[in-house]
Design a protein around this motif. Sequence first.
Motif, PDB file in Angstrom:
ATOM      1  N   GLY A  76       0.795  -1.326  -0.432  1.00 39.28           N
ATOM      2  CA  GLY A  76      -0.330   0.841   0.160  1.00 39.28           C
ATOM      3  C   GLY A  76       0.821   1.322  -0.238  1.00 39.28           C
ATOM      4  O   GLY A  76       0.780   1.536  -0.956  1.00 39.28           O
ATOM      5  N   PRO A  77       2.011   1.301   0.541  1.00 41.54           N
ATOM      6  CA  PRO A  77       2.564   2.934   1.128  1.00 41.54           C
ATOM      7  C   PRO A  77       2.808   2.817  -0.740  1.00 41.54           C
ATOM      8  O   PRO A  77       3.306   4.478  -0.516  1.00 41.54           O
ATOM      9  CB  PRO A  77       3.486   2.077   2.202  1.00 41.54           C
ATOM     10  N   TYR A  78       3.542   2.310  -1.397  1.00 38.65           N
ATOM     11  CA  TYR A  78       4.152   2.487  -2.432  1.00 38.65           C
ATOM     12  C   TYR A  78       2.631   2.563  -3.385  1.00 38.65           C
ATOM     13  O   TYR A  78       3.045   3.144  -4.342  1.00 38.65           O
ATOM     14  CB  TYR A  78       5.456   1.151  -2.633  1.00 38.65           C
ATOM     15  N   THR A  79       2.497   1.301  -3.578  1.00 47.77           N
ATOM     16  CA  THR A  79       1.286   1.056  -4.444  1.00 47.77           C
ATOM     17  C   THR A  79       0.064   3.027  -4.362  1.00 47.77           C
ATOM     18  O   THR A  79       0.007   2.766  -5.128  1.00 47.77           O
ATOM     19  CB  THR A  79       0.309   0.088  -4.833  1.00 47.77           C
ATOM     20  N   LEU A  80      -0.019   2.936  -3.577  1.00 45.96           N
ATOM     21  CA  LEU A  80      -1.239   4.096  -3.655  1.00 45.96           C
ATOM     22  C   LEU A  80      -0.418   5.565  -3.489  1.00 45.96           C
ATOM     23  O   LEU A  80      -1.098   6.696  -3.732  1.00 45.96           O
ATOM     24  CB  LEU A  80      -1.688   4.067  -2.019  1.00 45.96           C
ATOM     25  N   THR A  81       0.650   5.407  -3.362  1.00 49.28           N
ATOM     26  CA  THR A  81       1.753   6.381  -3.733  1.00 49.28           C
ATOM     27  C   THR A  81       2.785   6.730  -4.936  1.00 49.28           C
ATOM     28  O   THR A  81       3.628   6.791  -5.188  1.00 49.28           O
ATOM     29  CB  THR A  81       2.797   6.727  -2.424  1.00 49.28           C
ATOM     30  N   GLY A  82       2.169   6.387  -6.245  1.00 50.10           N
ATOM     31  CA  GLY A  82       2.924   6.654  -7.228  1.00 50.10           C
ATOM     32  C   GLY A  82       3.081   5.714  -8.045  1.00 50.10           C
ATOM     33  O   GLY A  82       3.536   5.207  -9.166  1.00 50.10           O
ATOM     34  N   GLU A  83       2.640   3.964  -7.855  1.00 52.66           N
ATOM     35  CA  GLU A  83       3.159   2.935  -8.007  1.00 52.66           C
ATOM     36  C   GLU A  83       2.200   2.095  -8.683  1.00 52.66           C
ATOM     37  O   GLU A  83       1.826   1.050  -7.951  1.00 52.66           O
ATOM     38  CB  GLU A  83       4.292   2.079  -7.353  1.00 52.66           C
ATOM     39  N   PRO A  84       0.690   2.294  -9.200  1.00 58.07           N
ATOM     40  CA  PRO A  84      -0.031   1.485  -9.137  1.00 58.07           C
ATOM     41  C   PRO A  84       0.000   0.773  -9.847  1.00 58.07           C
ATOM     42  O   PRO A  84      -0.895  -0.309  -9.793  1.00 58.07           O
ATOM     43  CB  PRO A  84      -1.187   2.699  -9.854  1.00 58.07           C
ATOM     44  N   TRP A  85       1.459   1.052 -10.725  1.00 56.24           N
ATOM     45  CA  TRP A  85       1.542  -0.774 -11.684  1.00 56.24           C
ATOM     46  C   TRP A  85       1.492  -2.312 -10.950  1.00 56.24           C
ATOM     47  O   TRP A  85       1.676  -2.986 -11.487  1.00 56.24           O
ATOM     48  CB  TRP A  85       2.699  -0.595 -12.594  1.00 56.24           C
ATOM     49  N   ARG A  86       2.310  -1.609  -9.495  1.00 60.04           N
ATOM     50  CA  ARG A  86       2.190  -3.359  -8.090  1.00 60.04           C
ATOM     51  C   ARG A  86       1.055  -3.910  -8.385  1.00 60.04           C
ATOM     52  O   ARG A  86       0.930  -4.881  -8.011  1.00 60.04           O
ATOM     53  CB  ARG A  86       2.271  -2.100  -7.132  1.00 60.04           C
TER      54      ARG A  86
END
Length: 525
Positions: free
Chosen positions: A134-144
């Motif tokens: 979440g901390p990465y996917t929701l802050t600019g990395e939706p490709w995850r």
Amino acid sequence: MENSYAAVASEKEDDQLLEILGEHAAYEPEAILALIAEIEKRNLQAPDLEQIKQETLQALQQRELQLNPEPAGPTSFADKFKDFWTLFVPQRHYFVTPILVNINIVIFVLLVLTGMHVLSPEGEDLLNAGSNYGPYTLTGEPWRLFTAMFLHIGIIHLLVNMYALASIGGALEPLVGRKQFITAYVLCGLAGSLASLWWDQQRNGAGASGAIFGMFGMFMTMVLLERRMTWAEKKGMVYNMLGVIALNLVFGLQGGIDNAAHTGGLVLGIAYGAVLMLRSGRYFTQQYNLRGSIVTVALLLVAFVGLYLQIPTENAKYLTMLDRFGERETAAMDVMKEMELDATLINGGKYLPGLEQGITLWDESIKELIALQELPDLGEQQAKEVEILLNYTQLRKTSYQMMRDDIQSNQPWMHSKQQQVLWAISTYVQELNDLRGGEEPEPTASENEIPVRMEVDDLEKLDPDAKPLFVIDGEPLEQMNPDDVEKIIHPDDIASVTVLKGKEAVALYGEQARNGVVLITKKKE
């Protein structure tokens, strides 16, 4: 039944026969075979007649195998080995599934070759590979949301998922065709990733389970809605699917298993299967209108984007900030570790670049923490943690600025004012630990304490009497500068040091402890 189809076909005009043949996907295989027999009987010229005939015969054979599977007889080891390897080889009606299986396996092998643990991968390795966090996917990395579908948390996880994928793919792909199978697989995987984010933003999610659950749900729904089979023919397959789904969901209640992703993929698979059945008139077919497929996928993707944008991001931004803060703090503290190990060289200037870098890193964290304070929906405890971290970081920056200026002027850096700053820093560390441990933190502010937002120049205005009370083995000493304590007790003789502050300190040692108490216990001889 066959005679009735033949009778109906014999009553049709030539152009009617050819028109029905052009729409063969919408009719039962027995009806199309009767139609083809009538066309051949009349010697009519029809495009792709032989190909349609072969496809219809294969569809009829596939349905018979599903409804009445032949009992497997004894096979040799060579035959079993050959059958095993066919799971990985694309075939006419089993094409997309083995490709997906192979992709997942190859990615896992490549990650293991680059250092990932084969049984229990580290979370950092999964994050670097593209897991759904979440901390990465929701802050600019939706490709995850997509890449996480092709990662697995250990070889056991991989083998279980690939076995399930090969099983459901072998049954479902021949019924719906390559395009619909891969489309449904990806959509169900994305739905699982989104559901996982909604449920737990701190989970480091990976695996094809969401997509696979979607395939099971899709197959069960299509069998239920198909109009050609009777309930007696359907119920065995439906009960089997329900059992598999229920067993896995119950098993997923155990810790560490992402049941939210399973449920998200399953729900979308059920819905997508229902849509396909309605589009085909409730028959199994591989022929679907391209425009209808594009509209269906577009609507689902729009829904996914809407759901993604609606996920609360305050917690994700907070967790991301903590990760970045930790990285900056580690880098900034490197110079302090060097100075502690080699105190004789602190005035030589070799540490100035490290201190300047540290000041820059602390300043970056200060700006990010201030921005985080402005988020409207930050939780109460998170807001308090941000406040404590901001106070801590501002004091760290002040401490580094003091050290830089002292070194530049060739002055000792560990003087009483620096020690007061470091002591104030330690109180914020303790306050943060208390808060995270569920304890109510004591306030650190007092009239003589170092101001949190103080600049370096303001340190000259400090009250020199603002010193903590030192207590050695239960005996209070007169208030003194920290560097004077070493004249009384050597650091090597100290067993432990405890810092008390606020009300707790005053309650034990009276008003003289208003600036805190440092409890020192000597080593026993």
